[in-house]
Design an enzyme around this catalytic site. Structure first.
Site, short mmCIF file in Angstrom:
data_model
loop_
_atom_site.label_atom_id
_atom_site.label_comp_id
_atom_site.label_asym_id
_atom_site.label_seq_id
_atom_site.Cartn_x
_atom_site.Cartn_y
_atom_site.Cartn_z
N ARG A 68 0.82 -1.21 0.00
CA ARG A 68 0.00 0.00 0.00
C ARG A 68 0.85 1.26 0.00
NH1 ARG A 68 -2.60 -3.84 3.06
NH2 ARG A 68 -1.77 -3.05 5.02
N GLU A 105 2.80 -5.03 13.46
CA GLU A 105 1.74 -5.21 14.46
C GLU A 105 1.27 -6.67 14.48
OE1 GLU A 105 -1.89 -3.07 13.74
OE2 GLU A 105 -2.55 -3.28 15.81
P1 AMP Z 1 4.11 -1.66 11.77
O1 AMP Z 1 5.38 -2.20 11.19
O2 AMP Z 1 3.69 -2.39 13.01
O3 AMP Z 1 4.15 -0.17 11.95
O4 AMP Z 1 2.96 -2.00 10.75
C1 AMP Z 1 2.80 -1.24 9.61
C2 AMP Z 1 2.54 -2.09 8.40
O5 AMP Z 1 1.56 -3.07 8.64
C3 AMP Z 1 2.03 -1.22 7.28
O6 AMP Z 1 2.57 -1.70 6.07
C4 AMP Z 1 0.54 -1.39 7.34
O7 AMP Z 1 0.00 -1.44 6.06
C5 AMP Z 1 0.31 -2.68 8.09
N1 AMP Z 1 -0.60 -2.55 9.23
C6 AMP Z 1 -0.29 -2.71 10.54
N2 AMP Z 1 -1.35 -2.58 11.32
C7 AMP Z 1 -2.39 -2.29 10.51
C8 AMP Z 1 -3.78 -2.03 10.72
N3 AMP Z 1 -4.32 -2.03 11.94
N4 AMP Z 1 -4.54 -1.76 9.65
C9 AMP Z 1 -4.00 -1.75 8.41
N5 AMP Z 1 -2.71 -2.00 8.14
C10 AMP Z 1 -1.90 -2.28 9.18
#
Ligand code: AMP
Length: 181
Positions: A68, A105
């Site tokens: 995305r 996450e």
């Molecule tokens: P992080 O590395 O934990 O900051 O997660 C970010 C990545 O995971 C991004 O590429 C987001 O597209 C995806 N992501 C994590 N949590 C979500 C969420 N609650 N909704 C949509 N995309 C998420």
């Protein structure tokens, strides 16, 4: 028609984010941006908002994180007259690549970038749709730094503030987000 105030514009874009509970795992509230992408006004507002944050700054390259981050990153690069470099999931890039491992996450995975993607000293903005824990963006920044680039900022459409991902990133660069929860 009178232009709506800035907050009203952002609020409009926010109404186009769909919350999907328990995707891709139980307990995760997934922020689905596809309705926002499909809505011409919401997409325009978000791209305006992101690009305004960099007016007057030198940005050489926008790095977008698969998948995305490609959508917003590519559009932002075009608006800033910068280049675009993809940070991809393992095994997708055709030429020699650097690789880092990291946790998000809801998963642990790896990111790759072509070895010759970033020129030494290039000023780089890392872009993704959502800032959750910050693991993904930090990994992309590590790839950039490994090639001698300078990450001046991170930019996200959505910030999940309760996960404190910003803390993970702010030491090295500023963090810009359009919609915070
Ligand atoms: P992080 O590395 O934990 O900051 O997660 C970010 C990545 O995971 C991004 O590429 C987001 O597209 C995806 N992501 C994590 N949590 C979500 C969420 N609650 N909704 C949509 N995309 C998420």
């Amino acid at each position: 028609m009178t232009e709506p105030k800035r907050d009203a514009r952002i609020h409009y874009a926010e109404t186009k984010i769909r919350n999907v509970p328990d995707f891709p795992k139980k307990g995760i509230l997934f922020k689905d941006i596809t309705p926002m992408l499909a809505d011409p006004r919401a997409l325009h507002v978000v791209l305006d908002e992101l690009s305004e944050r960099f007016i007057g700054e030198r940005v050489d390259v926008v790095v977008g994180v698969e998948a995305r981050g490609f959508i917003f990153g590519g559009a932002l690069a075009a608006r800033l007259n910068a280049g675009f470099v993809p940070a991809r999931k393992p095994g997708k890039l055709p030429a020699e690549s650097d690789r880092v491992s990291f946790s998000t996450e809801y998963s642990t995975t790896e990111l790759e970038m072509h070895k010759d993607a970033i020129a030494a000293g290039a000023r780089v903005v890392v872009v993704d749709d959502v800032l959750a824990t910050g693991g993904t963006a930090k990994a992309a920044a590590a790839l950039v730094a490994g090639q001698g680039g300078v990450v001046t900022a991170f930019a996200f459409v959505i910030e999940l503030g309760f996960l404190d991902g910003r803390k993970n990133l702010e030491a090295g660069a500023r963090v810009e987000t359009v919609i915070a929860y």
